[in-house]
Design a protein around this motif. Structure first.
Motif, short mmCIF file in Angstrom:
data_model
loop_
_atom_site.label_atom_id
_atom_site.label_comp_id
_atom_site.label_asym_id
_atom_site.label_seq_id
_atom_site.Cartn_x
_atom_site.Cartn_y
_atom_site.Cartn_z
N PRO A 349 0.81 -1.24 0.00
CA PRO A 349 0.00 0.00 0.00
C PRO A 349 0.83 1.26 0.00
CG PRO A 349 -0.11 -1.13 2.13
CD PRO A 349 0.53 -2.07 1.18
N MET A 350 2.13 1.16 0.35
CA MET A 350 3.00 2.33 0.35
C MET A 350 3.33 2.82 -1.06
SD MET A 350 3.37 3.23 3.38
CE MET A 350 2.66 2.50 4.84
N GLU A 351 2.97 2.05 -2.06
CA GLU A 351 3.19 2.50 -3.44
C GLU A 351 2.35 3.70 -3.78
OE1 GLU A 351 3.35 -0.66 -6.45
OE2 GLU A 351 3.30 -2.09 -4.79
N GLY A 352 1.27 3.92 -3.01
CA GLY A 352 0.40 5.06 -3.27
C GLY A 352 1.08 6.39 -3.04
N VAL A 353 2.19 6.42 -2.28
CA VAL A 353 2.90 7.68 -2.02
C VAL A 353 3.38 8.29 -3.32
CG1 VAL A 353 4.84 8.74 -0.84
CG2 VAL A 353 3.58 6.91 0.27
N SER A 354 3.89 7.46 -4.21
CA SER A 354 4.47 7.96 -5.47
C SER A 354 3.40 8.46 -6.43
CB SER A 354 5.29 6.86 -6.14
OG SER A 354 4.48 5.72 -6.42
N ARG A 355 2.11 8.20 -6.15
CA ARG A 355 1.05 8.65 -7.04
C ARG A 355 0.27 9.84 -6.47
NH1 ARG A 355 0.83 4.20 -10.36
NH2 ARG A 355 1.00 2.18 -9.34
N SER A 356 0.57 10.25 -5.27
CA SER A 356 -0.25 11.24 -4.58
C SER A 356 0.19 12.66 -4.93
CB SER A 356 -0.16 11.04 -3.06
OG SER A 356 -0.57 9.73 -2.71
N ASP A 357 -0.80 13.55 -5.05
CA ASP A 357 -0.49 14.96 -5.17
C ASP A 357 0.05 15.51 -3.85
OD1 ASP A 357 -1.34 15.05 -7.81
OD2 ASP A 357 -3.42 15.37 -7.24
N VAL A 358 -0.56 15.04 -2.75
CA VAL A 358 -0.11 15.39 -1.41
C VAL A 358 -0.04 14.11 -0.60
CG1 VAL A 358 -0.55 16.68 0.70
CG2 VAL A 358 -1.11 17.69 -1.52
N THR A 385 6.33 15.44 -11.50
CA THR A 385 5.04 15.93 -10.99
C THR A 385 4.50 15.11 -9.83
OG1 THR A 385 3.89 14.63 -12.69
CG2 THR A 385 4.44 16.94 -13.21
N LEU A 386 4.80 13.79 -9.81
CA LEU A 386 4.30 12.93 -8.74
C LEU A 386 5.47 12.25 -8.04
CD1 LEU A 386 1.19 11.25 -10.44
CD2 LEU A 386 1.21 13.11 -8.76
N PRO A 387 5.45 12.21 -6.72
CA PRO A 387 4.46 12.85 -5.85
C PRO A 387 4.59 14.36 -5.87
CG PRO A 387 6.25 11.94 -4.55
CD PRO A 387 6.50 11.50 -5.96
N GLY A 388 3.46 15.04 -5.72
CA GLY A 388 3.48 16.49 -5.79
C GLY A 388 4.18 17.11 -4.60
N ARG A 389 3.68 16.82 -3.40
CA ARG A 389 4.28 17.35 -2.19
C ARG A 389 4.25 16.28 -1.11
NH1 ARG A 389 2.80 23.05 0.93
NH2 ARG A 389 4.82 23.28 1.96
N VAL A 390 5.35 16.12 -0.41
CA VAL A 390 5.49 15.08 0.60
C VAL A 390 5.78 15.73 1.95
CG1 VAL A 390 6.81 13.07 1.35
CG2 VAL A 390 6.30 13.38 -1.08
N HIS A 391 4.97 15.40 2.93
CA HIS A 391 5.22 15.78 4.32
C HIS A 391 5.69 14.53 5.05
CE1 HIS A 391 3.23 19.80 4.22
NE2 HIS A 391 2.59 19.24 3.20
N VAL A 534 -4.59 20.56 8.15
CA VAL A 534 -5.94 21.02 7.83
C VAL A 534 -5.91 22.46 7.35
CG1 VAL A 534 -8.20 21.55 8.84
CG2 VAL A 534 -7.07 19.38 9.39
N HIS A 535 -5.09 23.27 7.99
CA HIS A 535 -4.98 24.68 7.58
C HIS A 535 -4.33 24.81 6.20
CE1 HIS A 535 -4.35 29.00 7.90
NE2 HIS A 535 -3.08 28.82 7.58
N LEU A 536 -3.36 23.93 5.92
CA LEU A 536 -2.64 24.02 4.65
C LEU A 536 -3.45 23.49 3.48
CD1 LEU A 536 0.20 24.99 3.80
CD2 LEU A 536 0.96 22.61 3.97
N TYR A 537 -4.27 22.46 3.73
CA TYR A 537 -5.07 21.84 2.66
C TYR A 537 -6.54 21.78 3.09
CZ TYR A 537 -0.34 20.25 1.56
OH TYR A 537 1.00 20.20 1.31
N PRO A 538 -7.23 22.89 3.10
CA PRO A 538 -8.64 22.88 3.55
C PRO A 538 -9.55 22.13 2.60
CG PRO A 538 -8.03 25.01 2.63
CD PRO A 538 -6.77 24.20 2.67
N GLU A 539 -10.44 21.34 3.21
CA GLU A 539 -11.49 20.63 2.47
C GLU A 539 -10.93 19.69 1.41
OE1 GLU A 539 -14.52 23.18 0.98
OE2 GLU A 539 -14.59 24.43 2.78
N LYS A 540 -9.78 19.08 1.68
CA LYS A 540 -9.19 18.12 0.74
C LYS A 540 -9.15 16.74 1.35
CE LYS A 540 -5.98 18.80 -2.10
NZ LYS A 540 -4.69 19.00 -2.80
#
Length: 579
Positions: A349-358, A385-391, A534-540
């Motif tokens: 399931p960790m493969e999803g990191v490389s496909r995520s925008d965030v 472009t992917l991953p877009g941003r990683v925290h 939540v503040h950085l990505y509202p309603e996502k």
């Protein structure tokens, strides 16, 4: 529960089981209802174990419906455990109902219809009836199921993992006994004609008194276990044979092995063949022939093979008898002389990191391994472009462990800045231990507590004194005061240098300034962390990928539920664990 209820009602009302029902009572209905549930559980429990077929499904469905497949991967372990617990519960109920049936076979011996009896005479001992093929196979099935269930408990699995592993290797005898168990024909049904079925309602009273107008004929109830097990068992056997033939040919060589802080091995492994390829987040199973001929252990690939460099890297935390034996073997023989086999790679399931925008990533200790390949990819392709941003939040116990990623993180941050993508990676390190000593060495508070330090300037004048509690420092103090002036300066300078280098945080900050400024003391304040997201990505809709100990996983899973309910954001928790 629906399947159990449907089978229960079927055997309670069906005409062909009338005489058997009169003899056994509700024990017949309960045993047959639980048997149907057991057939379903035995079929479903195999699906998460088909690693090669899951890999094939990944290649087919990852582009069409990736969300569904990754949901299945993330829930595969929980699904397997849920089905196994259900199987064990209904196995106990099924066995108890059959023990009651054996008693009723003995007590309610039918002299008029001898074909329906299991006992040879009235009041025959139920223990003698248990010696039949159905009874013995049933006892073996129950024993194996209980052994698997008990050794699967977290308390047992953590302390005696080998017991858990070896009892689970009994799944093949379990499947054999499962197919043999219903073939004995202990339970029999009446052979009905259409004429007798239509007259049943008017003649039930005379039949119940034993005066049936026709001679009754009984045949064993046909087993349906093979119908339930045909497809899943075939898939499992195909997957098993596929893995056996491929992994036994996939012999690899250890190219290099180095020791990381925190007693962790970094191993470079050659690719088993030219077509070997894997994706970020996938893992492989390794077997060391010199350690064990049976045990296979999973490890996430931290550095993927490339066209020019046909090897990959895994990190192995030395914890347990297998990893300790591997470490000892590498030290004695050398990495190049260790024989190993490889199975995989397998989807995660960790493969999803490389496909995520965030992608929100949290790791603890060696749980950082699924995310290291992402950092390597960012270093090579900073403008992708992917991953877009990683925290990424990494929690470690000792600050020495930060050296695993210090150099790589420093290079990635610098490369992203040069590529004008500095906001693509947001990384923080948390050190939970207050002891800055090397985790590979033992720490003795009595010996390391400073008792008395005398600081002397260049003129040999006493500047200040710090009170301490170790008498062993008296010798050092005396040596300092009785040494000539120049030597005293060298001695103090050396002490200052040693004291400076022992503080690993400063050492990392000096060598890797981009890493040192991201080091925090203590554990993350999760309310602030989630509030920032939540503040950085509202309603996502955000995915939180986690790899770490059980307590951390439980805490973050609950936190995702709470924050999703209280805010307009939806957090999906994705977790990976091998044990």
């Amino acid at each position: 529960m629906y399947i159990f209820y449907d089978s229960f009602i079927f055997y309670k009302r069906e005409r062909r089981f009338y005489y058997l029902r009169q003899m056994l009572g509700l024990g017949l209905c309960i045993s047959r209802g639980t048997a149907t549930v057991l057939n379903l559980c035995c079929a479903l429990v195999l699906l998460p174990l088909c690693k090669k077929l899951n890999q094939l499904l990944y290649r087919l469905l990852s582009k069409l419906w990736p969300g569904l497949f990754f949901f299945w991967l993330e829930r595969a372990k929980s699904f397997h455990m849920t089905v196994a617990i259900t199987l064990l519960l209904f196995a106990v109920i099924h066995s108890m109902s059959h023990f009651v049936n054996l008693w009723n076979f003995s007590r309610n011996y039918d002299e008029q219809r001898a074909d329906i009896n299991l006992a040879r005479y009235k009041n025959e001992s139920p223990f003698l009836l248990l010696m039949s093929m159905a009874g013995l196979t049933g006892v073996m099935l129950l024993t194996i199921a209980i052994c698997m269930g008990l050794t699967s408990l977290r308390v047992v699995r953590r302390r005696v993992y080998n017991a858990f592993w070896y009892t689970h290797q009994l799944y093949m005898p379990f499947m054999v006994f499962l197919m043999i168990h219903p073939l004995s024909g202990v339970l029999k049904e009446e052979v009905l004609s259409e004429h007798r079925t239509s007259l049943f309602s008017s003649q039930v009273t005379s039949w119940s008194n034993g005066s049936a107008p026709h001679i009754t004929k009984f045949v064993p109830i046909k087993s349906k276990t093979w119908i339930w097990m045909a497809v899943p068992l075939s898939c499992f056997l195909v997957d098993l044979l596929w893995r056996i033939f491929t992994r036994n040919l996939a012999r690899v060589q250890l190219l290099n092995a180095s020791q990381l802080p925190g007693r962790t091995l970094s191993i470079n492994v050659s690719c088993p063949h030219d077509t070997f390829s894997c994706r970020k987040g996938q893992y492989v199973l390794l077997q060391c022939l010199d350690v064990s001929l049976l045990e296979w252990h999973p490890f996430t690939i931290v550095k993927l093979p490339t066209i020019n460099q046909r090897d990959f890297e895994v990190w192995i935390r030395v914890k347990g008898d297998w990893t300790e034996a591997l470490e000892k073997l590498i030290l004695e023989k050398g990495a190049n002389n260790v024989r190993m086999l490889i199975d995989g790679p397998f989807s995660s399931p960790m493969e999803g990191v490389s496909r995520s925008d965030v992608a929100l990533c949290v790791a603890a200790g060696v749980g950082i391994t699924p995310f290291v390949a992402i950092l390597h990819d960012m270093l090579i392709n900073p403008r992708s472009t992917l991953p877009g941003r990683v925290h990424l939040l990494w929690i470690v116990r000792q600050e020495q462990e930060l050296k695993w990623l210090a150099d790589l993180t420093h290079k990635v941050i610098s490369q992203l800045r040069h590529a004008n993508r500095p906001d693509r990676l947001h990384i923080e390190f948390y050190v939970t231990s207050t002891n800055n000593n090397d985790p590979n060495t033992t720490y003795d508070k009595d010996k390391n507590n400073i008792a008395h330090v005398v600081m002397i300037n260049e003129k040999g004048v006493l500047t200040h004194i710090l009170n301490k509690n170790d008498k062993n420092m008296a010798d050092d103090e005396k040596a300092t005061l009785l040494t000539p002036n120049r030597k005293r300066i060298d001695y103090v300078a050396k002490d200052k240098k040693d004291d400076y280098t022992n503080k690993k945080g400063y050492d990392i900050a000096k060598e890797y300034p981009l890493v040192g400024c991201r080091v925090r003391r203590g554990r993350p304040h999760w309310d602030r962390v989630f509030g920032y997201w939540v503040h950085l990505y509202p309603e996502k809709n955000l995915n939180l990928y986690c790899c770490g100990p059980k307590k951390l996983v439980k805490l973050l899973r609950n936190k995702c539920k709470i924050v999703s309910n209280e805010t307009k954001n939806k957090f999906t928790f994705i977790h990976e664990a091998f044990s």
